[in-house]
Write a protein that holds these residues in place. Structure first.
Motif, PDB file in Angstrom:
ATOM      1  N   ASP B  73       1.222  -8.793   1.747  1.00 31.31           N
ATOM      2  CA  ASP B  73       2.210  -8.823   0.670  1.00 31.31           C
ATOM      3  C   ASP B  73       1.748  -8.007  -0.541  1.00 31.31           C
ATOM      4  OD1 ASP B  73       4.042 -10.233   2.037  1.00 31.31           O
ATOM      5  OD2 ASP B  73       3.404 -12.194   1.305  1.00 31.31           O
ATOM      6  N   PHE B  75       1.838  -5.116  -2.788  1.00 28.24           N
ATOM      7  CA  PHE B  75       2.750  -4.008  -3.106  1.00 28.24           C
ATOM      8  C   PHE B  75       2.050  -3.006  -4.002  1.00 28.24           C
ATOM      9  CE2 PHE B  75       5.911  -6.341  -1.135  1.00 28.24           C
ATOM     10  CZ  PHE B  75       7.111  -5.639  -1.122  1.00 28.24           C
ATOM     11  N   ASP B  78       1.258  -4.217  -7.367  1.00 22.28           N
ATOM     12  CA  ASP B  78       0.080  -5.086  -7.500  1.00 22.28           C
ATOM     13  C   ASP B  78      -1.165  -4.271  -7.802  1.00 22.28           C
ATOM     14  OD1 ASP B  78       1.341  -7.558  -6.972  1.00 22.28           O
ATOM     15  OD2 ASP B  78       1.422  -7.036  -4.850  1.00 22.28           O
ATOM     16  N   GLU B 114      -4.399  -3.857   5.941  1.00 16.28           N
ATOM     17  CA  GLU B 114      -3.611  -5.083   5.817  1.00 16.28           C
ATOM     18  C   GLU B 114      -2.513  -4.928   4.754  1.00 16.28           C
ATOM     19  OE1 GLU B 114      -3.563  -7.706   7.652  1.00 16.28           O
ATOM     20  OE2 GLU B 114      -5.235  -7.092   8.918  1.00 16.28           O
ATOM     21  N   ARG B 116       0.666  -3.302   2.573  1.00 14.47           N
ATOM     22  CA  ARG B 116       1.925  -2.678   2.989  1.00 14.47           C
ATOM     23  C   ARG B 116       1.765  -1.156   2.929  1.00 14.47           C
ATOM     24  NH1 ARG B 116       6.231  -6.034   3.301  1.00 14.47           N
ATOM     25  NH2 ARG B 116       7.580  -4.220   3.269  1.00 14.47           N
ATOM     26  N   GLN B 159      -7.361  -3.828  14.953  1.00 18.45           N
ATOM     27  CA  GLN B 159      -6.093  -3.948  14.236  1.00 18.45           C
ATOM     28  C   GLN B 159      -4.924  -3.806  15.183  1.00 18.45           C
ATOM     29  OE1 GLN B 159      -6.358  -4.741  11.225  1.00 18.45           O
ATOM     30  NE2 GLN B 159      -8.490  -4.244  10.870  1.00 18.45           N
ATOM     31  N   SER B 160      -3.784  -4.251  14.727  1.00 19.62           N
ATOM     32  CA  SER B 160      -2.556  -3.987  15.455  1.00 19.62           C
ATOM     33  C   SER B 160      -2.286  -2.496  15.405  1.00 19.62           C
ATOM     34  CB  SER B 160      -1.417  -4.743  14.788  1.00 19.62           C
ATOM     35  OG  SER B 160      -0.188  -4.246  15.245  1.00 19.62           O
ATOM     36  N   LEU B 162       0.473  -1.213  15.177  1.00 21.66           N
ATOM     37  CA  LEU B 162       1.536  -0.983  14.204  1.00 21.66           C
ATOM     38  C   LEU B 162       0.976  -0.891  12.789  1.00 21.66           C
ATOM     39  CD1 LEU B 162       4.182  -3.483  15.622  1.00 21.66           C
ATOM     40  CD2 LEU B 162       3.844  -1.084  16.175  1.00 21.66           C
ATOM     41  N   ASP B 164      -2.104   0.683  12.089  1.00 21.90           N
ATOM     42  CA  ASP B 164      -3.175   1.669  12.032  1.00 21.90           C
ATOM     43  C   ASP B 164      -2.974   2.592  10.816  1.00 21.90           C
ATOM     44  OD1 ASP B 164      -5.449   2.810  12.833  1.00 21.90           O
ATOM     45  OD2 ASP B 164      -4.608   3.929  14.509  1.00 21.90           O
TER      46      ASP B 164
END
Lengths: 888, 271
Positions: B73, B75, B78, B114, B116, B159-160, B162, B164
């Motif tokens: 989460d 952004f 942040d 991790e 966004r 990692q996933s 999606l 990377d």
């Protein structure tokens, strides 16, 4: 019993044989064989009785006569009147149904007697009498004459006797319960002790009074309560239950995998084992454990014994018990290299040749076990204090039991207890006699030389020092002795070690000799170990490291560059017969053809158009495998569907509290107002935001269809491919839920110009009957030219427009094909994966049914592959891996 | 509209030398990157010392360090900063990245994948020759103060797909590879950090090595050096070795009961 043979007995043989021959040649042969078995073994009365019985049955016809002529001698040779009486009674009962009932059941009875299973034989007679005394229909009688021998032959020999007894109980209540009882044994009740099986059968038979069907379900373990009760009663632990756990422990402790096999797999090699007490054996490559363990009434204690045995044997691998090297021995003690070789024509391992150099090799082997186990005990105590404590308590108990049972002074046993186990027991001093303290003191001084870090050759050196005094005390027995007692029958077995390592040892010798001719030294045992770990395909880098280590150990000068130069000129492949890379002619084939380059690691370049891939559809077969698999795994399918529901995009995802968005978050608004009133700094997160959530994943599952996938999964009656098919079917079910586009293809090869790429499901194919039939049609084929298959799969996957393209490679080992082995095959596969990556296709290797191997990192890249040691875990793990790779 | 004072650099300064045992030439490589104002990517498994290395380098270079633990989460705002309301006034509050740019600090984005994807875009102008940060709400371009350096950490392979890192992001960094230290070095680290005896530290490191051998048996990663240190610290507090290893190493690694049994066997052997 041996009795003199009289002339009249021979005359009787002749007359009876002629009488039988007049009826049928086979009858005559059976009579002659029967008399020959009995002559000199039974009393004249028994021989007359045999002849009389033959006279009687001749009247019934040649068929029965032949059977009796063959079976009766085995009974008479037992010299047991009660057994003879029981045999005759059972025969009479069988004959009341017809001669057709005799052959199978009594044939098995005689086999049991000949195998020394007299108790089981007697129990079988009881069973037959009880069964065939029942009013059975003709068809049922015929069926039972086949069913009973087949079932009883399949019982565990150690439990056969009481299991036959329980089958009799069951048949007496209702002969239709015989089949469920046998099914139940196969499903798990076979592990129950005599008392436990009796209790289990009693509970089942109580149900028979109200419902025969219910009793059947109970006996066959189809009923949930039956399974629970069976588990409650079970004290024996089967190897299959603990094998995975123990394998994982070995992998952790050693850093490489050691397969665990059933002790029965040793076959004839364990002839001289002290069978009832030998619970573990190791050949330097595999570890052998009993199929089941029931030493204690508590199952957890039996599990502990399994674990302890594995931990102890792991020490043999870890501290190099199997790495005896004559050259090192020579360095250590200056002994001549070929002592023992002349005696045995240089056959056997280095260790065997060393031990054969002593007048009594069995005594030398025993002493070697004593000293080597002592060395291991010291090494374990230094590195694993917890394990040392655990071992000591088990050993103390085993020794206490042995000493209470046996007061004989077998010198090796006493040395084993005091030296190998390091135990002091007053009883030993009493048993051992006068010279013991002196010998023990000498031993203690010798053993003190075993410092931590000593190699196995140090134990061998102690054997040489201690042998004369131990032999003087033991003397020279006329006949070979049985192996001396050790706890759980643990001992080092040079014969097994040689059997398992003969081929790598020969290869190691050739390489060592070749290197020696170039002035490079290397230890043969190090090379052998390298060949074993690398599955016969060591690389120049391995050799370089071993040579450097050997030169350091021998204080010899050798520069790394000189070694590198010498090795560069060495054609390892030719030396080890690893190449036969003759190009195979292309055969006439249907399907489309595609040429691909192949990476030649030696050349450092591509061989253009080197491989030919034929792409075609896998033909369908009408096998309801798909439906059957989904039905059989209903629970797992439901769980997988649920898990994949969570991966499924929900359309819109709600984010709150957010700094911008489509609408206000009222809870946040309230907090804002309150904060403002209170003079605190309010949060600006006041909104709810809805974002569209999409998965854009395409996955191609590339399945290795090489010959090795036909291998049976250890401890199960299915092949690796069968489990893979199950995993694929469940995977299809899961992807149906999540909606990712997917395709499935298999590959197999036979040389560079004959690589098959078999389409099972294309991206656009629906998961219909045709696809399901193609999944069922997957079958083990030929070899594994992985690079070419990956290049073609990459080409197909690259055509698919998707945000994430994933190539999952499912195999059971390393690439291997004609002229495509070892590092060459790994380098080409790795290159093909890199090519895929360059096209933004992610690859993930999933290797089943082998232990972890560092070369898998070289093949797929570290952290880009997963090893599933037990292929049966594949269905579960496949989803976990896929879920993790594609979580958003 | 007012501007909040940036935190005084002293609050981000590391005054005491963090313990760090150099494994290879990573210190000199980082120093060279710092001298050239190049952003650095640290690659390696969890708990192998990446964060400690950054702390050590910040101390060694005498620069403030601002660390941001990235999460899904996180952004752009942040990182950059935002307006807040205070009474009837709006107040601008610099985010950690802006603070670092202004004060010439090392900004360490831990586990950057991790975050966004849009957050990674804001760091692009800071990682090339522009070395600027654009704050859209204030229409302000802040040039990075000398000494500013962006460091990200990244755990490859776990990692996933999606998540990377994009090539356009990766190719802006100098990358340093981290792995678990060699056994003797790891034992030295464990002994130093936890205060256990060298023998105990060696046993812990042996346990770590054995657990890493079964990385592919249901563990996503092997036991990290950090977990070994935790176990050592528990032991120095009087907890038995078996319990310390169980709570600090075995239980955090996996929820699989069968795997836990194997881990317990390994612990019991060693202590």
């Amino acid at each position: 019993m041996r009795v003199p043979i009289h002339e009249w007995e021979v005359d009787l043989l002749v007359s009876q044989t002629i009488a039988a021959l007049t009826m049928a040649t086979s009858f005559g042969e059976a009579v002659a064989h029967g008399f020959l078995r009995l002559l000199g073994q039974v009393s004249p009365e028994q021989l007359h009785g045999y002849a009389r019985r033959l006279d009687e049955v001749r009247r019934e016809g040649a068929g029965l006569g032949q059977l009796l002529a063959a079976y009766l001698p085995a009974v008479l040779l037992r010299h047991d009147d009660a057994l003879l009486e029981a045999f005759e009674a059972t025969l009479a009962t069988l004959l009341s149904k017809g001669v057709y009932t005799v052959k199978g059941p009594l044939g098995l009875f005689v086999q049991l007697l000949d195998r020394g299973e007299a108790d089981a034989g007697v129990a079988l007679l009881d069973l037959l009498e009880a069964c065939f005394a029942l009013p059975l229909s003709y068809n049922r009688s015929i069926y039972m004459t086949q069913f009973i021998p087949q079932a009883v032959a399949g019982f565990d020999p150690l439990r056969r006797s009481f299991q036959i007894g329980q089958l009799k109980r069951v048949i007496q209540v209702d002969h239709h319960l015989a089949e469920p009882f046998v099914e139940g044994l196969a499903a798990g009740t076979t592990l129950l002790s005599a008392a436990a099986l009796t209790a289990f059968v009693s509970r089942a038979l109580n149900r028979a009074a109200t419902s025969a069907e219910g009793a059947g379900r109970y006996l066959s373990l189809a009923a949930h309560r039956a399974r629970a009760f069976c588990r409650e009663l079970q004290t024996t632990v089967p190897l299959t239950e603990v094998r995975g756990q123990l394998g994982r422990y070995l992998q952790a402790r050693l850093g490489y995998s050691v397969a665990i096999h059933d002790m029965a797999d040793l076959g004839g090699a364990d002839d001289h084992m002290d069978r009832p007490r030998t619970l573990v054996a190791c050949d330097g490559r595999y570890l052998f454990l009993p199929k089941e363990l029931g030493l204690y009434e508590q199952p957890h204690r039996n599990r502990e014994v399994y674990t302890l045995l594995v931990k102890l044997e792991a020490a043999c691998f870890e501290f190099g018990s199997f790495d005896f090297d004559r050259q090192r021995m020579h360095q250590l003690s200056g002994s001549p290299l070929d002592r023992g070789a002349a005696r045995d024509g240089a056959v056997g391992s280095d260790l065997e040749r060393f031990l054969n150099g002593f007048p009594q090799p069995d005594l030398a082997a025993g002493l070697f076990t004593v000293f080597e186990h002592c060395r291991l005990r010291l090494a374990v105590a230094a590195r694993y204090p917890g394990l040392a404590r655990e071992t000591a308590s088990f050993m103390e108990q085993a020794v206490a039991e042995e000493l209470a049972l046996d007061s004989k002074s077998e010198i090796l046993k006493l040395l084993y207890i005091t030296v190998a186990l390091g135990m002091v027991d007053e009883r030993i001093h009493r048993i051992a006699g006068d010279n013991w303290p002196l010998l023990l003191q000498w031993m203690q001084t010798a053993v003190d030389r075993l410092v931590p870090g000593s190699r196995v050759e140090a134990s061998a050196a102690l054997v040489r020092s201690a042998y004369p005094s131990v032999e003087a005390r033991r003397g020279r027995p006329a006949a070979p002795r049985r192996p001396f007692w050790t706890p759980f029958g643990r001992r080092l077995r040079p014969d097994l070690i040689y059997r398992a390592t003969a081929i790598p040892d020969r290869m190691a010798r050739r390489v060592r000799q070749l290197l020696a001719s170039r002035g490079l030294r290397v230890f043969q045992s190090d090379l052998r170990k390298c060949f074993l770990r690398r599955q016969g395909t060591p690389e120049n880098a391995d050799l370089r490291a071993l040579i450097l280590a050997a030169h350091t150990e021998l204080n010899l000068a050798a520069s790394a560059s000189k070694i590198r130069l010498e090795l560069a000129e060495l054609d390892l492949d030719a030396l080890l017969d690893r190449t036969s890379a003759a190009a195979l002619p292309s055969r006439s084939m249907s399907g489309t053809h595609h040429r691909y380059p192949e990476w030649d690691a030696h050349l450092g370049d591509y061989l253009m158009g080197h491989t030919l891939v034929r792409e075609r559809r896998l033909p369908e077969v009408s096998d309801p495998l798909y439906r059957r698999t989904v039905d059989r795994h209903t629970g797992l399918v439901a769980r997988i569907r649920h898990a994949f529901e969570l991966l499924k995009p929900q359309g819109l995802k709600l984010l709150r509290p957010w700094r911008e968005g489509d609408s206000f978050d009222y809870r946040a608004m309230l907090a804002f107002a309150v904060d403002r009133k209170a003079g605190c700094m309010p949060s600006d997160r006041l909104y709810v935001k809805r974002i569209k959530h999409q998965r854009d994943v395409a996955v191609l599952l590339l399945v290795d269809l090489s010959r090795s996938t036909a291998n049976q999964v250890q401890g199960a009656s299915m092949s690796v491919l069968h489990v893979t098919q199950t995993a694929i079917i469940l995977f299809c079910e899961a992807l149906k839920i999540v909606g990712d586009r997917f395709a499935i293809a298999g590959f197999s090869s036979s040389g560079r110009l004959d690589v098959d790429y078999l389409r099972i499901k294309d991206f656009d194919d629906p998961l219909d009957h045709q696809t399901k039939r193609r999944i069922a049609a997957m079958t083990p084929m030929r070899a594994t030219r992985m690079g070419a298959a990956i290049r073609h799969a990459t080409r197909r996957l690259a055509e698919i427009p998707a945000g994430v393209r994933l190539l999952l490679i499912l195999g059971d080992g390393f690439p291997n094909d004609t002229g495509y082995k070892g590092m060459r095959a790994i380098a080409d596969t790795r290159r093909a994966i890199q090519e895929a990556h360059a096209r933004r296709i992610y690859t993930r290797g999933i290797t089943v049914n082998i232990g972890s191997d560092a070369r898998l990192d070289e093949l797929y890249g570290r952290a880009h592959h997963t090893v599933i040691q037990d292929v049966r875990d594949l269905p579960d793990r496949l989803f976990e891996i896929y879920g993790r790779l594609t979580r958003t | 509209m007012a501007s909040a004072d940036a935190d005084a650099p002293v609050s981000h300064r590391i005054t005491d030398e963090p313990y760090y045992l150099s494994i290879g030439n990573e210190v000199s490589l980082f120093e060279a990157a710092a001298r050239s104002a190049l952003p650095v990517m640290l690659k390696g498994p969890t708990g192998c010392g990446k964060t400690r290395f950054v702390e050590y380098m910040a101390w060694r270079l005498g620069r403030p360090l601002i660390t941001v633990a990235c999460h899904e989460d996180l952004f752009a705002s942040d990182l950059i900063g935002r307006y807040l309301l205070k009474n009837d006034e709006t107040l601008w509050l610099d985010g950690p990245l802006t603070q670092a740019v202004r004060m010439g600090a090392i900004c360490y984005l831990d586990e950057v994948v991790e975050a966004r994807k849009d957050t990674t875009v804001v760091i692009h102008p800071l990682t090339d020759n522009r070395r600027t940060l654009f704050i859209d709400k204030r229409r302000e371009v802040i040039p990075a103060t000398a000494g500013f350096q962006l460091v990200i950490s990244y755990n490859p392979g776990y990692q996933s797909l999606l998540k990377d890192l994009k090539q356009s992001t990766r190719q802006r960094f100098v990358a340093l590879n981290f792995d678990y230290p060699a056994a003797h070095q790891e034992a030295e680290i464990v002994a130093r950090e936890s205060g256990v005896e060298p023998n105990t530290a060696q046993a812990l490191v042996r346990l770590g090595g054995q657990i890493r051998n079964i990385r592919e048996h249901g563990l996503t990663e092997g036991a990290s050096t950090r977990l070994l240190i935790y176990a050592g610290q528990m032991m120095t507090q009087g907890i038995s070795p078996a319990d310390a290893c169980r709570v600090a190493i075995c239980l955090p690694l996996s929820d699989d009961e069968r795997l836990q049994e194997t881990l317990s066997e390994l612990v019991d052997d060693l202590f």
